[in-house]
Design a protein around this motif. Structure first.
Motif: not given
Length: 227
Positions: A175-176, A178, A220
């Motif tokens: 989902a993410s 960074d 994540q």
């Protein structure tokens, strides 16, 4: 006229003596001898029976003594309160473990195979120039977090694509993501400081901040079940 006269008189017959002194003495002696023999035989049997009874009594007394010794040696012990408490606790723990086992077998927790398959997948799909610094798995693999570093940012999508080919990662999406390049402190540089008259010149280290030669990433996932 003639007449017969019977001159026979039973008195004049020779009388047969049946019981004389000698036969009576012999009969009496035989009776006494038989009585003595029977008395001796009875006494002998009685003595043997008394001996057997005494032997049996001695054997019985010995067995009773052994029985008493065995009862004293193997007397039933009193129940220990500590052992009873420990046994109850162990039985309660065993019952709890069985309930957990049944709970896992029902599939309520999802994947019950553990996390070993995830770590094997992360290790197999290694990419040169990329390494992991942290792994977080929540629940039964419903949430996965990866932290790592890479020499080039382009290595990260390559690693993600290779992870998706693993069976344990099927049905899971990230989902993410960074990505950042952290700052690191460079080696200190010693620079001289100005001095006043008559004072020696001193040198003080100067610290400089530079960008790291690698990027950090945090990935994540969300637990999406495969259809």
């Amino acid at each position: 006229m003639s007449q017969q006269i019977n001159l026979f008189n039973p008195i004049f017959l020779k009388q047969k003596k049946i019981f004389t002194a000698v036969p009576m003495a012999e009969a009496l002696g035989a009776i006494v001898l038989g009585t003595l023999l029977m008395t001796w035989y009875a006494s002998h049997n009685v003595a043997q029976l008394e001996q057997r009874a005494a032997s049996g009594k001695t054997l019985l007394a010995e067995r009773e003594r052994r029985l008493q010794d065995a009862n004293r040696q193997f007397a039933p012990r009193q129940k220990s309160a500590a052992l009873a408490t420990g046994l109850a606790q162990a039985q309660a723990e065993l019952a709890a473990l069985r309930r957990v086992e049944e709970f896992i077998k029902q599939g309520t927790l999802g994947n019950s195979a553990g996390y070993a398959a995830y770590f094997r997948a992360f290790a197999r799909q290694n990419v040169t120039g990329l390494w992991l610094t942290g792994v977080t798995i929540t629940g039964a693999g419903t949430g996965i977090g990866l932290q790592g570093r890479a020499l080039q940012p382009t290595l990260i999508p390559q690693y993600i694509g290779r992870l998706k080919t693993e069976p344990v990662m099927q049905g899971k999406t990230f989902a993410s993501l960074d990505i950042g390049r952290p700052d690191v402190a460079a080696a200190p540089v010693i620079s001289p400081t100005s001095s006043t008259a008559g004072q020696p010149v001193s040198a003080q280290p100067a610290t400089s901040i530079t960008a790291a030669p690698y990027v950090q990433f945090s990935l994540q996932s969300t637990g999406v079940q495969a259809k």
